[in-house]
Design a protein around this motif. Structure first.
Motif, PDB file in Angstrom:
ATOM      1  N   CYS A 167       1.014  -1.151  -0.079  1.00  0.00           N
ATOM      2  CA  CYS A 167      -0.191  -0.539  -0.300  1.00  0.00           C
ATOM      3  C   CYS A 167       0.618   1.272   0.088  1.00  0.00           C
ATOM      4  O   CYS A 167       2.379   1.689   0.367  1.00  0.00           O
ATOM      5  N   VAL A 223      -3.580   3.930  -1.370  1.00  0.00           N
ATOM      6  CA  VAL A 223      -3.594   3.755  -2.324  1.00  0.00           C
ATOM      7  C   VAL A 223      -3.043   2.151  -2.183  1.00  0.00           C
ATOM      8  O   VAL A 223      -2.142   1.527  -1.145  1.00  0.00           O
ATOM      9  N   GLU A 280      -3.193  -2.436  -2.733  1.00  0.00           N
ATOM     10  CA  GLU A 280      -3.327  -3.449  -2.961  1.00  0.00           C
ATOM     11  C   GLU A 280      -4.683  -4.811  -2.487  1.00  0.00           C
ATOM     12  O   GLU A 280      -4.624  -5.014  -1.161  1.00  0.00           O
ATOM     13  N   ASP A 281      -5.604  -4.897  -3.826  1.00  0.00           N
ATOM     14  CA  ASP A 281      -6.284  -6.064  -2.849  1.00  0.00           C
ATOM     15  C   ASP A 281      -6.455  -7.517  -2.352  1.00  0.00           C
ATOM     16  O   ASP A 281      -6.437  -8.359  -3.622  1.00  0.00           O
ATOM     17  N   GLU A 306     -13.046   1.476   0.354  1.00  0.00           N
ATOM     18  CA  GLU A 306     -12.942   2.481  -0.303  1.00  0.00           C
ATOM     19  C   GLU A 306     -14.172   2.571  -0.717  1.00  0.00           C
ATOM     20  O   GLU A 306     -14.316   3.638  -1.558  1.00  0.00           O
ATOM     21  N   GLN A 342      -8.027   4.090  -2.247  1.00  0.00           N
ATOM     22  CA  GLN A 342      -8.079   3.395  -3.557  1.00  0.00           C
ATOM     23  C   GLN A 342      -7.795   2.234  -3.517  1.00  0.00           C
ATOM     24  O   GLN A 342      -6.557   2.119  -3.273  1.00  0.00           O
ATOM     25  N   PHE A 343      -8.505   1.173  -4.046  1.00  0.00           N
ATOM     26  CA  PHE A 343      -7.986  -0.527  -4.585  1.00  0.00           C
ATOM     27  C   PHE A 343      -7.788  -0.630  -5.795  1.00  0.00           C
ATOM     28  O   PHE A 343      -8.102  -0.014  -6.455  1.00  0.00           O
ATOM     29  N   THR A 344      -5.986  -1.296  -6.258  1.00  0.00           N
ATOM     30  CA  THR A 344      -5.772  -1.051  -6.980  1.00  0.00           C
ATOM     31  C   THR A 344      -4.919  -2.760  -7.261  1.00  0.00           C
ATOM     32  O   THR A 344      -4.588  -3.572  -6.318  1.00  0.00           O
ATOM     33  N   ASP A 345      -4.282  -3.280  -8.527  1.00  0.00           N
ATOM     34  CA  ASP A 345      -4.118  -4.249  -8.628  1.00  0.00           C
ATOM     35  C   ASP A 345      -2.624  -4.150  -8.641  1.00  0.00           C
ATOM     36  O   ASP A 345      -2.067  -4.946  -9.153  1.00  0.00           O
ATOM     37  N   ASP A 346      -2.094  -2.521  -8.888  1.00  0.00           N
ATOM     38  CA  ASP A 346      -0.651  -2.326  -8.928  1.00  0.00           C
ATOM     39  C   ASP A 346       0.143  -0.986  -8.231  1.00  0.00           C
ATOM     40  O   ASP A 346      -0.613  -0.151  -9.041  1.00  0.00           O
ATOM     41  N   VAL A 347      -0.042  -1.097  -7.216  1.00  0.00           N
ATOM     42  CA  VAL A 347       0.423  -0.081  -6.590  1.00  0.00           C
ATOM     43  C   VAL A 347       1.630   0.632  -7.137  1.00  0.00           C
ATOM     44  O   VAL A 347       1.883   1.911  -6.640  1.00  0.00           O
ATOM     45  N   PRO A 356       1.309   6.778 -12.493  1.00  0.00           N
ATOM     46  CA  PRO A 356      -0.249   6.286 -13.094  1.00  0.00           C
ATOM     47  C   PRO A 356      -0.473   7.408 -14.070  1.00  0.00           C
ATOM     48  O   PRO A 356       0.052   7.913 -14.358  1.00  0.00           O
TER      49      PRO A 356
END
Length: 489
Positions: free
Chosen positions: A224, A262, A264-265, A275, A280-285, A343
């Motif tokens: 994160c 931010v 990673e989920d 959220e 903010q959740f993302t696959d790529d922190v 990003p």
């Protein structure tokens, strides 16, 4: 701090939710001001949502020092409640009472009680803010098993480190069938989930190889990125905050109005609905981490070490120095920004401008010495990649050479005005201090903090580093910076 005059009001639980129904689903190790102004705020807002009452926080203090004992006593006496004052750059401040820490334990007082709580199936997530230097890794990212506290934990049944507590709690959960919890670092480290996983598995393998295999299979370690400027709170700050709020709070905190998280989920046992309250959740922190660490945290270091040497002590006052401000602006726009994989949709130029505005917030009053502390752990995380890229591509490295020269001179603990200041550098070795005192200014490039950067193999970088060190020694950091800016143009 406590003022029992009639004008001071007792802390009251937040009105947005029924705190009597909240139970701890998160255990947080090392409850500093940043955690209380950041993660605990997100959790507090989540608790006002339906079905989130199982995500309160169990705060756990780890260090057996007076300040930690005082914090534990204060928060326990207030049932985990404390006030947060938020200051925007302009306009009025706002005060809220945060109720997400529903229990607080000081681990050295009763390690077994802490392990019992962490082993409870109700705990689904263990988070940490143990500082950049708290992960016990060397310059190659390897976990240092020989570190005295770690070596002691490996031999003893009663832990004292975060690795010891987490590993033993997971062992008990495996044996009881309670299942794993998620382990999440909330520190300013690149790939902090990977760093945490490497550290914990290294410790666990040295303790119990079969347990390490179970952890690797079952436990998740999301990365994160966290961001909020949260200054230290001294007695004068606490008195001021309580006067402004009208509250009788033994543990107040304050922060800027900016906040970002931010994540990673990857949560093996569930998570709060962060959220829904702005995370903010993302696959790529990684792109978010990269920008924040190499711009915000790196520019903080670029501000702290030269600024302290010049004689500044407070961030917004240092930013009024036109040379310091110009140094940061140039570093952000010319050195750090061009090498970043930002990003989608983010402008590093605009991000840099926003950072400078945040630093100029006069209400925060953040201390340069707080930012500078443990620079030997921070600089490799924040600045190394930029330094390496500048040298590799033959770009202008002089601002970064000045930063490294300033850090080396900072270790002497005396500013341009001859005023001494405390140097808090637990990761600087006696051999390092010998290099600092060596009459050859180029020797400082071999400090352990710079090991692996690659700058020592660049004759041009070493030459500029040594030249700038000599100039700081003879003329002071302020005149050296002014001459450097004129030289660069």
């Amino acid at each position: 701090m406590s003022d029992t005059s009639p004008s001071m009001q007792a802390l009251r639980a937040p009105q947005a939710y029924d705190r009597t129904k909240v139970t701890a689903g998160i255990a947080h190790l090392s409850v500093g001001n940043f955690h209380r102004a950041h993660q605990a705020v997100y959790v507090d807002q989540c608790l006002a949502l339906p079905g989130q009452e199982g995500w309160g926080i169990l705060g756990i203090g780890l260090m057996d020092v007076e300040s930690e004992r005082a914090k534990a006593k204060a928060l326990q006496s207030q049932k985990g409640l404390y006030s947060l004052t938020v200051y925007p750059p302009e306009g009025a401040s706002s005060v809220s009472v945060i109720g997400s820490i529903v229990d607080y334990m000081h681990a050295p007082d009763d390690p077994e009680a802490v392990l019992t709580r962490m082993s409870d199936p109700a705990i689904k997530i263990v988070t940490l803010t143990v500082t950049e230097g708290g992960y016990n890794t060397d310059e190659k990212g390897r976990f240092k098993l020989e570190e005295p506290h770690v070596a002691k934990d490996l031999q003893n049944a009663v832990p004292s480190t975060s690795f010891g507590y987490i590993t033993e709690a997971l062992r008990r959960r495996r044996d009881s069938g309670a299942g794993p919890f998620t382990v999440m670092s909330c520190d300013n480290l690149r790939h902090n989930g990977h760093v945490m996983k490497t550290a914990l598995l290294s410790f666990a393998r040295a303790k119990d190889a079969a347990l390490a295999e179970w952890i690797e299979t079952n436990v998740t370690f999301p990365s994160c990125m966290v961001d909020r400027i949260t200054p230290a709170v001294g007695p004068a700050d606490a008195a001021r905050l309580n006067t402004e709020s009208g509250l009788d709070d033994k543990a107040p905190v304050f922060a800027e109005d900016f906040i970002q998280w931010v994540i990673e989920d990857k949560f093996c046992a569930g998570r709060p609905a962060w959220e829904k309250v702005g995370a903010q959740f993302t696959d790529d922190v990684d792109p978010f981490e990269q920008v924040k660490l190499r711009m915000l945290n790196a520019s903080h270091s670029m501000l702290a070490f030269p600024g302290t040497l010049i004689g500044h002590r407070i961030v917004h006052l240092a930013m009024r120095d036109p040379n310091v401000s110009a140094l940061l602006d140039q570093f952000l726009q010319r050195d750090a920004g061009p090498f970043l994989n930002a990003p989608p949709g983010m402008s590093t130029d605009q991000y840099g401008d926003m950072l400078l505005r945040r630093y100029r917030n006069p209400a925060i009053g953040d201390q340069l010495l707080r930012i500078a502390s443990d620079g030997a752990a921070k600089l490799p995380v924040f600045v190394q990649d930029t330094a390496r890229a500048l040298v590799r591509d033959g770009k202008d490295h002089r601002r970064v050479a000045f930063l490294l020269a300033a850090f080396t001179e900072y270790l002497k603990g005396v500013d341009d005005k001859g005023v001494s200041f405390p140097v808090v550098e637990p990761n600087v070795t006696p051999a390092d201090f010998t290099l600092v005192k060596d009459p050859d200014p180029a020797k400082g490039i071999h400090l352990s903090v710079f090991k692996g950067w690659g700058v020592e193999t660049s004759p041009a970088f070493v030459k500029d580093y040594a030249r700038l060190r000599t100039q700081i020694q003879t003329e002071g950091a302020g005149k050296t910076l002014a001459a450097l800016l004129k030289e660069i143009g």
